[in-house]
Scaffold this active site. Sequence first.
Site, PDB file in Angstrom:
ATOM      1  N   LYS A  27      30.400   2.878  20.206  1.00 24.27           N
ATOM      2  CA  LYS A  27      30.349   2.272  21.602  1.00 24.27           C
ATOM      3  C   LYS A  27      31.665   3.058  22.524  1.00 24.27           C
ATOM      4  O   LYS A  27      32.574   3.469  21.532  1.00 24.27           O
ATOM      5  CB  LYS A  27      30.593   0.944  21.848  1.00 24.27           C
TER       6      LYS A  27
HETATM    7  P1  NAD Z   1      23.877  -3.217  34.330  1.00 24.40           P
HETATM    8  O1  NAD Z   1      25.184  -2.812  34.716  1.00 24.40           O
HETATM    9  O2  NAD Z   1      22.542  -2.662  34.651  1.00 24.40           O
HETATM   10  O3  NAD Z   1      23.856  -4.749  34.790  1.00 24.40           O
HETATM   11  C1  NAD Z   1      24.920  -5.858  34.486  1.00 24.40           C
HETATM   12  C2  NAD Z   1      24.341  -6.839  35.332  1.00 24.40           C
HETATM   13  O4  NAD Z   1      25.422  -8.095  34.890  1.00 24.40           O
HETATM   14  C3  NAD Z   1      24.486  -6.876  36.836  1.00 24.40           C
HETATM   15  O5  NAD Z   1      23.583  -7.395  37.359  1.00 24.40           O
HETATM   16  C4  NAD Z   1      25.790  -7.563  37.208  1.00 24.40           C
HETATM   17  O6  NAD Z   1      25.993  -8.117  38.416  1.00 24.40           O
HETATM   18  C5  NAD Z   1      25.779  -8.912  36.271  1.00 24.40           C
HETATM   19  N1  NAD Z   1      26.973  -9.444  35.971  1.00 24.40           N
HETATM   20  C6  NAD Z   1      28.272  -8.961  35.651  1.00 24.40           C
HETATM   21  N2  NAD Z   1      29.189  -9.933  35.829  1.00 24.40           N
HETATM   22  C7  NAD Z   1      28.323 -11.021  35.856  1.00 24.40           C
HETATM   23  C8  NAD Z   1      28.723 -12.371  35.810  1.00 24.40           C
HETATM   24  N3  NAD Z   1      29.926 -12.695  35.671  1.00 24.40           N
HETATM   25  N4  NAD Z   1      27.670 -13.255  35.990  1.00 24.40           N
HETATM   26  C9  NAD Z   1      26.467 -12.934  36.263  1.00 24.40           C
HETATM   27  N5  NAD Z   1      26.078 -11.735  36.135  1.00 24.40           N
HETATM   28  C10 NAD Z   1      27.143 -10.643  35.757  1.00 24.40           C
HETATM   29  O7  NAD Z   1      24.190  -3.546  32.749  1.00 24.40           O
HETATM   30  P2  NAD Z   1      22.989  -3.868  31.729  1.00 24.40           P
HETATM   31  O8  NAD Z   1      22.821  -2.426  30.983  1.00 24.40           O
HETATM   32  O9  NAD Z   1      21.882  -4.384  31.903  1.00 24.40           O
HETATM   33  O10 NAD Z   1      23.915  -4.649  30.417  1.00 24.40           O
HETATM   34  C11 NAD Z   1      23.910  -6.213  30.527  1.00 24.40           C
HETATM   35  C12 NAD Z   1      23.926  -6.388  28.920  1.00 24.40           C
HETATM   36  O11 NAD Z   1      23.177  -6.085  28.133  1.00 24.40           O
HETATM   37  C13 NAD Z   1      25.180  -5.857  28.586  1.00 24.40           C
HETATM   38  O12 NAD Z   1      25.757  -6.977  27.696  1.00 24.40           O
HETATM   39  C14 NAD Z   1      25.075  -4.914  27.691  1.00 24.40           C
HETATM   40  O13 NAD Z   1      25.967  -4.458  26.589  1.00 24.40           O
HETATM   41  C15 NAD Z   1      23.687  -5.348  27.148  1.00 24.40           C
HETATM   42  N6  NAD Z   1      22.821  -4.273  26.499  1.00 24.40           N
HETATM   43  C16 NAD Z   1      22.319  -3.293  27.523  1.00 24.40           C
HETATM   44  C17 NAD Z   1      21.398  -2.220  26.958  1.00 24.40           C
HETATM   45  C18 NAD Z   1      20.944  -1.055  27.884  1.00 24.40           C
HETATM   46  O14 NAD Z   1      20.142  -0.234  27.211  1.00 24.40           O
HETATM   47  N7  NAD Z   1      21.163  -1.032  28.939  1.00 24.40           N
HETATM   48  C19 NAD Z   1      20.974  -2.327  25.789  1.00 24.40           C
HETATM   49  C20 NAD Z   1      21.329  -3.439  24.985  1.00 24.40           C
HETATM   50  C21 NAD Z   1      22.461  -4.273  25.398  1.00 24.40           C
END
Ligand code: NAD
Length: 419
Positions: A109
């Site tokens: 990461k």
């Molecule tokens: P992203 O940047 O696309 O979206 C993050 C979202 O979370 C946004 O809508 C933001 O406004 C919201 N957010 C942030 N703080 C917040 C809060 N305090 N309360 C409510 N909403 C809040 O990120 P993502 O890629 O969707 O990642 C989200 C989660 O999924 C993370 O934990 C990430 O590690 C995990 N994840 C993502 C992927 C991927 O392929 N993108 C894969 C596996 C896991």
Amino acid sequence: MLTLVSQANAYDVAMENFDTAANAMGLDKNTREMIKYPERMLTVGVPVRMDDGKIHRFEGYRVQHSSVRGPAKGGIRFHPQVTLDEVKALATWMTWKCAVVNIPFGGAKGGITCDPKKMSPGELERMTRRYTSAILPLIGPEQDIPAPDVYTNSQTMAWIMDTYSMTKGYAIPGVVTGKPISLGGSLGRNEATGRGVFYTIECACEHLHMPLRDATIAVQGFGNAGSIAAQLLFDAGAKIVAVSDSTGCVYNKEGLNIPELIKMKALCGHVEGFPESEPILPQQLLALECDILVPAALENAIHADNAAAVRAKIVAEAANGPVMPAADRILESDDVFVIPDILCNAGGVTVSYFEWVQDEQHLFWEAADIYKRLERVMKTAFRDVMKIHLERKVPMRIAANMLGIGRVAEAVQIRGIYP
Ligand code: NAD
């Protein structure tokens, strides 16, 4: 910005989950010493010329937790709360996650402590390129392959790929995944995490004899993972009654129009103020009377002080580390079925693996083929975890960790790399 209670150290959580699973497996001490801790950790200074001409120094990290089963793999996060310990935790979870879905990658990461929402596109590009040159000795298609995570996207990956390729003199698309299609990205990668979440929810509903059609769902976090999972659940006839992002929460007990909400979020950058919805507080979303709760934001959203308020029957962890160990115990005693992160959100890294394979072969697959392969991988992993859950009578999280840790332990033992 709405804040989550995230005082807890995510790395402590990762270590506690490891120990619980390793104890349940009776894993020997030597193997634990070999596989528990990160292999490499790099902290870098990232000086960037800001638009006002001043230099600002950011701090960035890249952690490789394991390369036992293949190249290290994991996303890059741009967020003000990024710390080395958070990156170590996320890298550790990537190792077990890749093993749970049985793809030949280890875990990694990266991240930069910054507030991307306050930065211009030019500042973001300069920061990304400088960070890439700082972590250059660690990354490469055979070594360590970054991907998008919170507040990074396909554009970020394009800058990383370009910066890396400039040092070699030719294009090397396999150095990152989650790239734009025009640079060697894969069809289906953008929606892969949400799609994987959807498949595991389907499996959980089947296991609990609970119809997905008309199920009520609350989604915390409306970015890549949360919004796409919400869209697919909406398409399957479920009612998404509440959604939040970092600026606010919206609620409609009859169900929100998710395609319209996605359009509004893309246009305005927030969900607050969505027509035909009422605002609610973040803590109300977690405590809603609903069938399925999808935490899709950051770590530690559900902790000892709010877990008892959760009334959903299923918690599907689209985010990494959203439920703390103390909360796990409360959810378990309340009979809440948890689909753990290292299973639930593994669709992203699975299609990243497909992207890497396509880049290496210079041969690209059709979307239908990718969805079919993804569904097979996710549903097989769900069945493998469920088998351990039922046979060993351990919670789903421990079962998933036992599966992932068991596969890494087997690999390290077969390689015979004891000192
Ligand atoms: P992203 O940047 O696309 O979206 C993050 C979202 O979370 C946004 O809508 C933001 O406004 C919201 N957010 C942030 N703080 C917040 C809060 N305090 N309360 C409510 N909403 C809040 O990120 P993502 O890629 O969707 O990642 C989200 C989660 O999924 C993370 O934990 C990430 O590690 C995990 N994840 C993502 C992927 C991927 O392929 N993108 C894969 C596996 C896991």
